[in-house]
Design a protein around this motif. Structure first.
Motif, PDB file in Angstrom:
ATOM      1  N   LEU A  22      35.600 -24.871  -9.313  1.00 32.14           N
ATOM      2  CA  LEU A  22      35.420 -24.997 -10.760  1.00 32.14           C
ATOM      3  C   LEU A  22      34.401 -26.084 -11.099  1.00 32.14           C
ATOM      4  CD1 LEU A  22      39.104 -24.604 -11.989  1.00 32.14           C
ATOM      5  CD2 LEU A  22      37.229 -22.964 -12.237  1.00 32.14           C
ATOM      6  N   PHE A  23      34.482 -27.212 -10.398  1.00 37.19           N
ATOM      7  CA  PHE A  23      33.490 -28.259 -10.637  1.00 37.19           C
ATOM      8  C   PHE A  23      32.090 -27.771 -10.271  1.00 37.19           C
ATOM      9  CE2 PHE A  23      37.016 -31.439 -10.542  1.00 37.19           C
ATOM     10  CZ  PHE A  23      36.709 -32.072 -11.736  1.00 37.19           C
ATOM     11  N   GLY A  24      31.991 -26.998  -9.188  1.00 37.14           N
ATOM     12  CA  GLY A  24      30.701 -26.459  -8.792  1.00 37.14           C
ATOM     13  C   GLY A  24      30.126 -25.518  -9.841  1.00 37.14           C
ATOM     14  N   LEU A  25      30.981 -24.666 -10.410  1.00 39.10           N
ATOM     15  CA  LEU A  25      30.526 -23.767 -11.471  1.00 39.10           C
ATOM     16  C   LEU A  25      30.082 -24.552 -12.701  1.00 39.10           C
ATOM     17  CD1 LEU A  25      33.241 -20.963 -11.221  1.00 39.10           C
ATOM     18  CD2 LEU A  25      30.815 -20.757 -10.640  1.00 39.10           C
ATOM     19  N   ILE A  41      30.141 -34.952 -14.027  1.00 41.75           N
ATOM     20  CA  ILE A  41      30.803 -33.882 -13.269  1.00 41.75           C
ATOM     21  C   ILE A  41      30.969 -34.291 -11.810  1.00 41.75           C
ATOM     22  CG2 ILE A  41      30.595 -31.499 -12.465  1.00 41.75           C
ATOM     23  CD1 ILE A  41      29.004 -30.951 -15.083  1.00 41.75           C
ATOM     24  N   LEU A  42      29.927 -34.862 -11.234  1.00 42.77           N
ATOM     25  CA  LEU A  42      30.007 -35.301  -9.839  1.00 42.77           C
ATOM     26  C   LEU A  42      31.050 -36.400  -9.669  1.00 42.77           C
ATOM     27  CD1 LEU A  42      26.212 -35.372  -8.880  1.00 42.77           C
ATOM     28  CD2 LEU A  42      27.915 -33.653  -8.239  1.00 42.77           C
ATOM     29  N   VAL A  47      36.565 -38.008  -7.870  1.00 43.00           N
ATOM     30  CA  VAL A  47      37.898 -38.534  -8.187  1.00 43.00           C
ATOM     31  C   VAL A  47      38.975 -37.553  -7.725  1.00 43.00           C
ATOM     32  CG1 VAL A  47      39.467 -39.106 -10.085  1.00 43.00           C
ATOM     33  CG2 VAL A  47      37.136 -40.014 -10.069  1.00 43.00           C
ATOM     34  N   LEU A  48      38.726 -36.263  -7.920  1.00 41.97           N
ATOM     35  CA  LEU A  48      39.662 -35.259  -7.424  1.00 41.97           C
ATOM     36  C   LEU A  48      39.801 -35.352  -5.908  1.00 41.97           C
ATOM     37  CD1 LEU A  48      41.379 -32.640  -7.781  1.00 41.97           C
ATOM     38  CD2 LEU A  48      39.237 -31.366  -7.453  1.00 41.97           C
ATOM     39  N   MET A  49      38.671 -35.413  -5.207  1.00 41.51           N
ATOM     40  CA  MET A  49      38.696 -35.483  -3.744  1.00 41.51           C
ATOM     41  C   MET A  49      39.445 -36.713  -3.256  1.00 41.51           C
ATOM     42  SD  MET A  49      34.719 -34.388  -3.096  1.00 41.51           S
ATOM     43  CE  MET A  49      34.756 -34.810  -1.354  1.00 41.51           C
ATOM     44  N   ARG A  50      39.274 -37.822  -3.949  1.00 38.13           N
ATOM     45  CA  ARG A  50      39.927 -39.072  -3.548  1.00 38.13           C
ATOM     46  C   ARG A  50      41.413 -39.070  -3.872  1.00 38.13           C
ATOM     47  NH1 ARG A  50      38.186 -43.454  -7.337  1.00 38.13           N
ATOM     48  NH2 ARG A  50      39.907 -42.543  -8.525  1.00 38.13           N
ATOM     49  N   HIS A 191      39.938 -45.005 -11.873  1.00 42.40           N
ATOM     50  CA  HIS A 191      41.144 -45.197 -11.061  1.00 42.40           C
ATOM     51  C   HIS A 191      42.403 -45.140 -11.928  1.00 42.40           C
ATOM     52  CE1 HIS A 191      38.229 -46.639  -8.087  1.00 42.40           C
ATOM     53  NE2 HIS A 191      39.172 -46.500  -7.181  1.00 42.40           N
ATOM     54  N   GLY A 192      42.227 -44.829 -13.216  1.00 47.53           N
ATOM     55  CA  GLY A 192      43.365 -44.816 -14.122  1.00 47.53           C
ATOM     56  C   GLY A 192      44.420 -43.795 -13.744  1.00 47.53           C
ATOM     57  N   PHE A 193      43.981 -42.588 -13.394  1.00 45.17           N
ATOM     58  CA  PHE A 193      44.943 -41.556 -13.006  1.00 45.17           C
ATOM     59  C   PHE A 193      45.681 -41.965 -11.740  1.00 45.17           C
ATOM     60  CE2 PHE A 193      45.987 -37.422 -10.955  1.00 45.17           C
ATOM     61  CZ  PHE A 193      46.845 -36.941 -11.929  1.00 45.17           C
ATOM     62  N   LEU A 194      44.939 -42.525 -10.778  1.00 44.61           N
ATOM     63  CA  LEU A 194      45.550 -42.994  -9.534  1.00 44.61           C
ATOM     64  C   LEU A 194      46.570 -44.097  -9.814  1.00 44.61           C
ATOM     65  CD1 LEU A 194      45.471 -42.958  -6.363  1.00 44.61           C
ATOM     66  CD2 LEU A 194      43.761 -44.769  -6.533  1.00 44.61           C
ATOM     67  N   ALA A 195      46.225 -44.999 -10.730  1.00 45.09           N
ATOM     68  CA  ALA A 195      47.085 -46.149 -11.001  1.00 45.09           C
ATOM     69  C   ALA A 195      48.320 -45.793 -11.818  1.00 45.09           C
ATOM     70  CB  ALA A 195      46.282 -47.226 -11.733  1.00 45.09           C
ATOM     71  N   LEU A 196      48.158 -44.892 -12.782  1.00 44.54           N
ATOM     72  CA  LEU A 196      49.212 -44.662 -13.766  1.00 44.54           C
ATOM     73  C   LEU A 196      50.000 -43.382 -13.557  1.00 44.54           C
ATOM     74  CD1 LEU A 196      47.130 -45.728 -16.886  1.00 44.54           C
ATOM     75  CD2 LEU A 196      48.755 -47.117 -15.595  1.00 44.54           C
TER      76      LEU A 196
END
Length: 247
Positions: A22-25, A41-42, A47-50, A191-196
């Motif tokens: 989806l990110f590629g599209l 986008i990149l 962030v998804l990969m990490r 890093h907000g999603f990772l943290a929270l």
């Protein structure tokens, strides 16, 4: 150990494919003139990969900001080398964006030395505060080479994105110092999603990544992405330990 590494890496890749497609599209449909959007986008794809590494137990975070990575050094080295491969691929396929990346400024060795020193100032105090003596853990020294490749390889990809593309793009619109500040704040915000959500550790991660992001932004402003990679990689390497009982 190698067979187990292959299984783990395949699981990680298959888990990521739907989101990356989806990110590629999205990236492919976005006009080249929208440079900022393409960089965003990149960043989001990275962030998804990490962040999916956490539910897949490739790493874990503790309240004292100790980062535990999978004890299989082949997995870590492969992830680090794959990150370097993605950097090379982006340089070849995205020359318009790659022009924004300043790899080195001034004396490269001076920049790398400064980067390592700043990374040490960030990571060493946290290492000393950890309850675990990482060097005494079983298999630490066999694990360490793979961790070194991951720490500097994967974090170079992150630095190319945040300090290379984003900060380089911002420098075309604002002063270098302001661009460094924005890239540092953006780094922490990403890093907000990772943290929270992913870890629920909250503000300690956000504070640490803000300090780390601002430091890397300053080093990049002075000496380029290679030097900021030295900062980022050194800080993470000093904080990292292998997961006990998880090879």
């Amino acid at each position: 150990m190698i067979a187990q590494a292959i299984v783990i890496l395949l699981d990680y890749a298959l888990y990521l494919i739907p989101g990356l497609v989806l990110f590629g599209l999205w990236f492919g449909l976005t006009p080249k003139a929208l440079t900022g959007t393409r960089i965003l986008i990149l960043l989001m794809a990275f962030v998804l990969m990490r962040d999916v590494m956490t539910p897949l137990r490739l790493w874990s975070l503790k309240g004292d900001l100790q980062i535990s990575f999978l004890a299989n050094p082949f997995v870590l080295a492969t992830l680090g080398l794959s990150s370097l491969g993605l950097i090379a691929l982006s340089a070849r396929l995205l020359p318009d964006l790659w022009q924004l990346v300043v790899l080195s400024k001034g004396r490269r060795l001076t920049g790398v030395a400064l980067g390592v020193g700043v990374g040490g100032l960030i990571g060493l105090p946290l290492r000393l505060c950890q309850a675990t003596d990482a060097a005494m853990l079983p298999g630490y020294w066999a694990w360490l080479p793979g961790m070194v490749v991951l720490a500097y390889g994967a974090n170079m990809l992150e630095e190319v994105l945040f300090r290379g593309l984003l900060q380089g793009h911002l420098e075309q619109h604002v002063s270098p110092l302001r661009a460094a500040l924005i890239s540092g704040v953006a780094f922490a915000a990403c890093h907000g999603f990772l943290a929270l959500s992913v870890t629920s550790l909250g503000w300690p991660i956000l504070l640490f990544t803000l300090v780390e992001g601002l430091a890397c932004g300053w080093v990049r402003m002075r000496h380029g992405v290679v030097a900021s990679t030295a900062t980022h990689g050194t800080a993470i390497l000093l904080m990292a330990v292998p997961m006990v009982g998880n090879g």
